[in-house]
Design a protein around this motif. Structure first.
Motif, PDB file in Angstrom:
ATOM      1  N   ALA A  65       7.355 -17.965 -25.502  1.00  0.00           N
ATOM      2  CA  ALA A  65       7.602 -17.087 -25.075  1.00  0.00           C
ATOM      3  C   ALA A  65       5.883 -16.684 -23.059  1.00  0.00           C
ATOM      4  O   ALA A  65       5.960 -16.793 -22.450  1.00  0.00           O
ATOM      5  CB  ALA A  65       7.510 -15.693 -25.204  1.00  0.00           C
ATOM      6  N   ARG A  66       5.125 -16.893 -24.259  1.00  0.00           N
ATOM      7  CA  ARG A  66       3.591 -16.002 -24.043  1.00  0.00           C
ATOM      8  C   ARG A  66       2.965 -17.843 -22.523  1.00  0.00           C
ATOM      9  O   ARG A  66       2.184 -18.165 -21.942  1.00  0.00           O
ATOM     10  CB  ARG A  66       2.546 -16.369 -24.958  1.00  0.00           C
ATOM     11  CG  ARG A  66       1.284 -15.998 -24.175  1.00  0.00           C
ATOM     12  CD  ARG A  66       0.333 -15.775 -25.650  1.00  0.00           C
ATOM     13  NE  ARG A  66      -0.874 -15.711 -25.253  1.00  0.00           N
ATOM     14  CZ  ARG A  66      -1.606 -14.608 -26.254  1.00  0.00           C
ATOM     15  NH1 ARG A  66      -0.787 -13.714 -26.284  1.00  0.00           N
ATOM     16  NH2 ARG A  66      -2.383 -13.822 -25.193  1.00  0.00           N
TER      17      ARG A  66
ATOM     18  N   ALA B 198       4.846 -17.438 -19.637  1.00  0.00           N
ATOM     19  CA  ALA B 198       4.609 -16.695 -18.608  1.00  0.00           C
ATOM     20  C   ALA B 198       3.544 -16.446 -18.334  1.00  0.00           C
ATOM     21  O   ALA B 198       3.118 -15.686 -17.599  1.00  0.00           O
ATOM     22  CB  ALA B 198       4.771 -15.537 -20.197  1.00  0.00           C
TER      23      ALA B 198
ATOM     24  N   PRO C 177      -0.234 -12.203 -20.623  1.00  0.00           N
ATOM     25  CA  PRO C 177      -0.811 -13.962 -21.211  1.00  0.00           C
ATOM     26  C   PRO C 177      -1.645 -14.901 -20.841  1.00  0.00           C
ATOM     27  O   PRO C 177      -1.783 -16.197 -21.294  1.00  0.00           O
ATOM     28  CB  PRO C 177       0.459 -14.374 -20.179  1.00  0.00           C
ATOM     29  CG  PRO C 177       0.705 -13.523 -19.439  1.00  0.00           C
ATOM     30  CD  PRO C 177       0.090 -12.186 -19.846  1.00  0.00           C
TER      31      PRO C 177
END
Lengths: 286, 344
Positions: free
Chosen positions: A94-95, A98, A126
């Protein structure tokens, strides 16, 4: 086209098949989107042209927000895949995503007692780490995004004291501070007065033109979409009915097909873009 | 408003709120000072200076026995229970986005009590078995509430309502277990249910200290992501927070902290609810305020225990009575002022 190191992630599978013009860093291929038993879309394929301001329009429940959520990694497709820079979006952390792809959700809550500067600063998450909590780059990005969105003067105000329009600008500032080349906006004008709607859309157009970001927005208002979009995607029942520059695709027939509305399409006296004028006192149905 | 400052060395940068730092430090000092006072108080009083000298290993041998073997474990237990409960409360309040989201109200503490009562009434085990029962009860309740409340992710409201429902059931179960108890067992059970630090030795402080040492670093390290969770699931996910995984991990940590605290001292009331709220008002910083809450919780519990021992000479009150009275009063005051301020 990998422009970020993120694309070299080992999980990423290169895809060279669908690389047709125009180039597109973000695309969905053969998507089946569903919540529980309810299927919203089947075998949906879309590509977001690079450097475009793409607007997704369609009647209520046509799947436009659902599609945006799938493109933003919020909803895992039942079938098919979303590709970002050729790598499957849902298999990437996810990071890392992002840092390339930002989303302004439809509803967010500002915690009690948070200031504008503090909220905008959270968009830097992020890019930060446990021991890199506030670099000079973070500081510059936050200042620049507050200036770009015209909320710099509100920096020390509490978010809960602001008007709806100001608050939306602050959320946009937070999304901009994330400094992603791609930014998705889920109905950014909902619940705003007309002057604030235009204000927010002008801001989006400015970000697109001046900062060279690829923007994807879901909008309710077809006329707003036709005026601001460089690329329009018209959805109905989870299918793409038409896509392309508004000037080429927005016709009375299309509006009737997508929205079931009889109308005239005339040039917008301000911009020359298509302006939809609903027919007077007639049934919408055929 | 609270100011943010930054310190940088090369590529390293830390951001902090001076006010929150000061509040945390002040609470930690207060907790330690109250701890020293508590070690010195009792039938054989010691001046704070003597306590410190003894702790440094330079005191009288007789003092050393009283300080290290009799009173210190109790005070250390009080500090650790307060810190663990406050930390659990701060986590729950932040995760449920609800100022009432604390382990006492969500039923986790009641679950720990059920576990302990089962041991006291049905099995009849040692204090170690009782602590094990409390931890197991708290964890099982956590799993149950999570399973019942989960639907496409965990939402604060569902968690609170499910927790309140489970609390009602467990209160009934606990009442039933008490009626099944023999009179001596019932006495032990009621004392435990009130929350008491009487006779706590190193054996009860140990497991809790281990749990705190293991859980505190990862919980504090995740504070920045927890701040983002407060913006809403979508906003947090868009910023790269693995929302469900983080929430599950932090809930598990909070349940463990509350359960180990209950195992050490019984379900001490209201510390988990009040400490984070008070800390937040003092730091004036948004977000969970984890470390200031923990320090304040430690100070509150050791202070309450001191009060419980000293308030009525000749009568030793269980610490849970004091925290219940003070905490309940605080809750009523909070609701009244929040209503007047137009918030909640």
């Amino acid at each position: 086209m990998s422009r970020t190191p993120a694309a070299e992630h080992p999980h990423g599978k290169r895809n060279d098949m669908g690389r047709t013009a125009p180039p597109s860093r973000l695309r969905g291929e053969g998507l089946t989107l569903a919540y529980d038993q309810r299927t919203i879309a089947e075998d949906l394929t879309v590509a977001i042209p690079d450097d475009s301001f793409t607007v997704i329009v369609g009647p209520n429940a046509c799947g436009k927000s659902t599609l945006l959520r799938a493109l933003a990694r919020m909803l895992r497709p039942r079938a098919g895949r979303v590709l970002l820079d050729g790598a499957e979006l849902h298999s990437r952390p996810a990071r890392q995503v992002a840092r390339t792809l930002g989303l302004l959700p439809q509803s967010s809550t500002a915690p009690d007692g948070i200031t504008v500067a503090d909220l905008v600063a959270r968009g830097r998450y992020p890019h930060q780490g446990l021991l890199r909590q506030w670099s000079r780059l973070d500081e510059r990005a936050v200042r620049a995004s507050m200036e770009a969105t015209g909320v710099a003067a509100l920096a020390d105000r509490y978010v809960d004291e602001l008007s709806g329009g100001q608050r939306q600008r602050v959320w946009i500032a937070m999304a901009i501070a994330q400094q992603t080349p791609l930014l998705l906006l889920d109905e950014p004008t909902t619940y705003l007065d007309i002057q604030h709607q235009i204000d927010v859309l002008d801001l989006c157009a400015q970000l697109h033109e001046e900062q060279g970001r690829t923007l994807v927005a879901v909008l309710h208002d077809l006329n707003h979409a036709a005026r601001y979009a460089t690329h329009l995607i018209a959805l109905r029942d989870g299918r793409v009915v038409a896509q392309g520059p508004p000037g080429e695709i927005v016709t009375a027939d299309l509006v009737h097909e997508v929205f079931g509305l009889r109308c005239q399409v005339i040039p917008d006296p301000e911009t020359g873009t298509p302006l939809v004028v609903p027919a007077a006192r007639r049934r919408a149905a055929v | 408003m609270s100011v943010l400052r930054v310190v940088r060395w090369g590529r390293t940068s830390l951001r902090y709120r001076p006010r929150a730092l000061a509040v945390g430090a002040a609470c930690a000092l207060l907790a330690l000072a109250l701890g020293v006072l508590a070690v010195g108080s009792g039938e054989y009083p010691l001046a704070p200076a003597d306590v410190l000298r003894t702790l440094a290993g330079q005191g009288h041998p007789a003092d050393a026995f009283i300080v290290r073997d009799v009173r210190l474990p109790r005070v250390i237990t009080a500090l650790a229970v307060g810190a663990a409960l406050a930390l659990a409360g701060a986590l729950f309040q932040s995760l449920t986005r609800n100022p009432l989201g604390s382990p006492d109200i969500l039923g986790f503490t009641a679950g720990a009590a059920t576990g302990a009562l089962v041991v006291i009434v049905l099995v009849g085990g040692s204090s170690l078995a009782l602590a094990g029962g409390a931890v197991a009860g708290g964890l099982l309740t956590g799993v149950l509430i999570y399973a019942l409340a989960w639907r496409h992710g965990l939402h604060g409201y569902r968690l609170v309502l499910t927790g309140i429902g489970v609390l009602a059931i467990l209160t009934g179960v606990n009442g039933y277990l008490l009626t099944r108890a023999q009179i001596t067992e019932a006495g032990r059970a009621v004392l435990w249910l009130t929350g008491s630090l009487d006779g706590r030795g190193w054996d009860s402080a140990g497991p809790l200290l281990v749990a705190l040492a293991a859980l505190l670093p990862p919980v504090v390290a995740s504070a920045r992501a927890l701040h983002l969770l407060e913006l809403g699931d979508d906003a947090a996910a868009a910023l790269g927070v693995p929302v469900e995984r983080l929430r599950l991990a932090l809930l598990a940590a909070a349940v463990l902290l509350a359960s180990f605290a209950a195992a050490a001292a019984g379900p001490v009331a209201f510390v988990a609810l009040t400490a984070p709220q008070l800390a937040r008002r003092m730091t004036r910083a948004p977000g969970p305020n984890l470390l200031p809450s923990a320090c304040l919780g430690a100070a509150l519990l050791v202070g309450a225990d001191l009060l419980a021992q000293r308030a009525f000479p000749g009568h030793l009150l269980p610490v849970g009575v004091v925290t219940g009275l003070v905490g309940g009063g605080y809750l009523v005051w909070l609701l009244a002022t929040e209503r007047r301020a137009g918030r909640i």
